[in-house]
Design a protein around this motif. Structure first.
Motif, PDB file in Angstrom:
ATOM      1  N   ARG A 275       0.901  -1.231   0.036  1.00 50.96           N
ATOM      2  CA  ARG A 275       0.087  -0.014   0.050  1.00 50.96           C
ATOM      3  C   ARG A 275       0.840   1.245   0.063  1.00 50.96           C
ATOM      4  NH1 ARG A 275      -0.988   4.892   1.272  1.00 50.96           N
ATOM      5  NH2 ARG A 275      -2.527   5.592   2.813  1.00 50.96           N
ATOM      6  N   PHE A 276       1.694   1.284   0.813  1.00 47.82           N
ATOM      7  CA  PHE A 276       2.576   2.517   0.998  1.00 47.82           C
ATOM      8  C   PHE A 276       3.830   2.627  -0.123  1.00 47.82           C
ATOM      9  CE2 PHE A 276       0.524   2.406   5.076  1.00 47.82           C
ATOM     10  CZ  PHE A 276       0.354   3.816   5.114  1.00 47.82           C
ATOM     11  N   LEU A 277       4.109   1.634  -0.606  1.00 48.83           N
ATOM     12  CA  LEU A 277       5.025   1.577  -1.680  1.00 48.83           C
ATOM     13  C   LEU A 277       4.350   2.293  -3.016  1.00 48.83           C
ATOM     14  CD1 LEU A 277       7.099  -1.475  -3.059  1.00 48.83           C
ATOM     15  CD2 LEU A 277       6.098   0.215  -4.373  1.00 48.83           C
ATOM     16  N   LEU A 278       3.117   1.779  -3.190  1.00 46.65           N
ATOM     17  CA  LEU A 278       2.671   2.228  -4.396  1.00 46.65           C
ATOM     18  C   LEU A 278       1.873   3.611  -4.216  1.00 46.65           C
ATOM     19  CD1 LEU A 278       0.244  -0.880  -5.375  1.00 46.65           C
ATOM     20  CD2 LEU A 278       2.303  -0.103  -6.603  1.00 46.65           C
ATOM     21  N   THR A 279       1.478   4.122  -3.207  1.00 48.44           N
ATOM     22  CA  THR A 279       0.918   5.492  -3.157  1.00 48.44           C
ATOM     23  C   THR A 279       2.119   6.388  -2.988  1.00 48.44           C
ATOM     24  OG1 THR A 279       1.017   5.138  -0.454  1.00 48.44           O
ATOM     25  CG2 THR A 279      -1.024   4.920  -2.016  1.00 48.44           C
ATOM     26  N   ARG A 280       3.341   5.760  -2.456  1.00 48.14           N
ATOM     27  CA  ARG A 280       4.508   6.913  -2.339  1.00 48.14           C
ATOM     28  C   ARG A 280       5.170   7.003  -3.793  1.00 48.14           C
ATOM     29  NH1 ARG A 280       8.337   5.754   2.780  1.00 48.14           N
ATOM     30  NH2 ARG A 280       6.905   6.696   4.429  1.00 48.14           N
ATOM     31  N   PHE A 281       5.060   5.881  -4.446  1.00 46.82           N
ATOM     32  CA  PHE A 281       5.453   5.758  -6.124  1.00 46.82           C
ATOM     33  C   PHE A 281       4.508   6.920  -6.915  1.00 46.82           C
ATOM     34  CE2 PHE A 281       6.816   3.514  -9.923  1.00 46.82           C
ATOM     35  CZ  PHE A 281       8.055   4.218 -10.065  1.00 46.82           C
ATOM     36  N   VAL A 282       3.289   6.703  -6.588  1.00 51.15           N
ATOM     37  CA  VAL A 282       2.414   7.668  -7.468  1.00 51.15           C
ATOM     38  C   VAL A 282       2.687   8.861  -6.825  1.00 51.15           C
ATOM     39  CG1 VAL A 282       0.026   8.264  -7.502  1.00 51.15           C
ATOM     40  CG2 VAL A 282       0.678   6.014  -7.853  1.00 51.15           C
ATOM     41  N   ASP A 283       2.859   9.283  -5.636  1.00 54.45           N
ATOM     42  CA  ASP A 283       3.166  10.689  -5.367  1.00 54.45           C
ATOM     43  C   ASP A 283       4.326  11.108  -5.936  1.00 54.45           C
ATOM     44  OD1 ASP A 283       0.781  10.866  -3.847  1.00 54.45           O
ATOM     45  OD2 ASP A 283       1.781  10.346  -1.723  1.00 54.45           O
ATOM     46  N   TRP A 284       5.682  10.272  -5.927  1.00 51.04           N
ATOM     47  CA  TRP A 284       6.855  10.480  -6.254  1.00 51.04           C
ATOM     48  C   TRP A 284       6.809  11.024  -7.884  1.00 51.04           C
ATOM     49  CZ3 TRP A 284      11.404  10.466  -3.364  1.00 51.04           C
ATOM     50  CH2 TRP A 284      12.433  10.401  -3.922  1.00 51.04           C
ATOM     51  N   LEU A 285       5.808  10.461  -8.394  1.00 52.42           N
ATOM     52  CA  LEU A 285       5.881  10.686  -9.836  1.00 52.42           C
ATOM     53  C   LEU A 285       4.970  11.803 -10.080  1.00 52.42           C
ATOM     54  CD1 LEU A 285       5.523   7.094 -11.142  1.00 52.42           C
ATOM     55  CD2 LEU A 285       7.509   8.415 -11.189  1.00 52.42           C
ATOM     56  N   ASN A 286       4.230  12.310  -9.423  1.00 49.21           N
ATOM     57  CA  ASN A 286       3.145  13.317  -9.500  1.00 49.21           C
ATOM     58  C   ASN A 286       3.250  14.346  -8.733  1.00 49.21           C
ATOM     59  OD1 ASN A 286       1.367  11.896 -11.844  1.00 49.21           O
ATOM     60  ND2 ASN A 286       1.634  10.277 -10.269  1.00 49.21           N
ATOM     61  N   VAL A 287       4.246  15.040  -8.294  1.00 49.81           N
ATOM     62  CA  VAL A 287       4.565  16.234  -7.207  1.00 49.81           C
ATOM     63  C   VAL A 287       3.994  17.161  -8.124  1.00 49.81           C
ATOM     64  CG1 VAL A 287       5.698  17.536  -5.985  1.00 49.81           C
ATOM     65  CG2 VAL A 287       6.046  15.016  -5.750  1.00 49.81           C
ATOM     66  N   PRO A 288       3.268  18.187  -7.840  1.00 49.60           N
ATOM     67  CA  PRO A 288       3.009  19.360  -8.823  1.00 49.60           C
ATOM     68  C   PRO A 288       4.010  20.382  -8.825  1.00 49.60           C
ATOM     69  CG  PRO A 288       1.068  18.811  -7.326  1.00 49.60           C
ATOM     70  CD  PRO A 288       2.126  18.263  -6.954  1.00 49.60           C
ATOM     71  N   PRO A 289       4.129  21.009  -9.998  1.00 50.28           N
ATOM     72  CA  PRO A 289       5.332  21.975 -10.188  1.00 50.28           C
ATOM     73  C   PRO A 289       5.280  22.895  -8.957  1.00 50.28           C
ATOM     74  CG  PRO A 289       4.692  21.188 -12.460  1.00 50.28           C
ATOM     75  CD  PRO A 289       3.533  20.786 -11.276  1.00 50.28           C
TER      76      PRO A 289
END
Length: 325
Positions: A275-289
């Protein structure tokens, strides 16, 4: 916590005029976390946290979160409390976002959790689970086992950036978890995100639990597994069996884990890692500029997943099955 939405002093002063918490003296953004926009407010009557709920938090879930905090505090748990307007509303709108003002709790979160911290958290988590038994509202956990496959699909094409072979590892693990996930364990209100930065201490004494915005209705022992991951590994990602023993024993003294829950704990810990691996990876790839935010490293949970895959029973967490005490 983070800042995605800016708030002007004029907007904020107007928002505060509906509360009896004094006039605004100063405010500043809080950079920690990843979910909502948060500000530290200083008024003529005290210090508060202003939260603007961003798109990832469904507006319809907010009454659950805010009412839960009130319920838990009324049942003896040290946790943050929402402030209400003169008309009794805990939720309003600011800068186009749903917003709430929460009491500020003194304390600091432990950067290097000790065995004593783990003992206190085990006690607090079990206390929360018991206190939540009388809470009548429910909220499904969108980030439980049924929600992991869509997250994986969203990042599958980039999982090799985590580590060579990560795509196959995660796909195989998801297949196993979806088939083996327990369906009959005790359920109730869980925090679902009780990391060290969501627990405040004054010295070794708990001053409060914060950030209930992932709270939901799910397997109670899954919450235990989340905490096992969050509190019982060292900075080098090695598992600290002494901390795990202290945490599990403290939890069990307040709310005893059944044999079935103990047997399921390694599997639940693997699920918590996914759960935390996937949500962290999503966040890592999608931080707003330009966002004032620090995304957390998903690699940490890939290592934790591999550890739990090698666990045979709760004995590997430092306690004898059936003899947690």
């Amino acid at each position: 916590m983070a800042v995605y939405t800016d708030v002007s002093a004029e907007e904020l002063a107007d928002f505060l005029s509906h509360y009896d918490i004094g006039e605004l003296l100063s405010y500043k953004g809080i950079a920690e976390g990843v979910e909502n926009s948060n500000f530290l407010l200083h008024t003529t009557r005290g210090t508060y946290i202003l939260t603007l709920y961003e798109k990832r938090v469904a507006a319809g879930d907010l009454p659950f979160f805010l009412n839960l905090m009130t319920h838990l505090a009324a049942h003896g748990l040290h946790c943050m409390q929402p402030m209400t307007t003169r008309s009794g509303d805990a939720l309003g709108t600011l800068a186009g976002r749903p917003a709430a003002i929460i009491e500020f709790l003194e304390g600091v979160w432990p950067r290097r959790p000790t065995v004593q911290h783990c003992t206190v958290v085990g006690d607090a988590l079990a206390t929360m689970h018991l206190a939540g038994a009388g809470f009548e509202m429910t909220r499904a956990n969108a980030l439980s086992v049924a929600g992991w496959r869509p997250l994986f699909a969203a990042v599958e094409g980039r999982t090799e950036e985590l580590q060579a072979g990560a795509r196959n590892l995660l796909a195989t693990e998801l297949d196993h978890l979806e088939k083996a996930w327990p369906r009959t364990l005790p359920t109730g209100v869980i925090h679902a995100d009780l990391f060290p930065d969501n627990v405040l201490f004054l010295g070794d004494k708990l001053s409060g639990l914060i950030d209930f915005y992932f709270a939901c209705s799910d397997i109670l022992a899954y919450d235990v597994a989340i905490c096992l991951n969050a509190w019982c590994f060292e900075i080098d990602h090695s598992f600290n069996v002494t901390k795990a023993r202290a945490f599990l024993n403290a939890y069990n003294r307040v709310r005893a884990l059944s044999i079935e829950e103990q047997e399921a704990l390694p599997l639940l810990a693997r699920g918590a890692s996914i759960r935390f691996l996937l949500t962290r990876f999503v966040d890592w790839l999608n931080v707003p500029p330009g966002a004032l935010v620090k995304p957390k490293d998903p690699q940490e949970y890939l290592r934790k997943l591999r550890f739990h895959q090698g666990v045979k029973s709760i004995r590997d967490y430092g306690v004898e099955q059936g003899l947690v005490a």
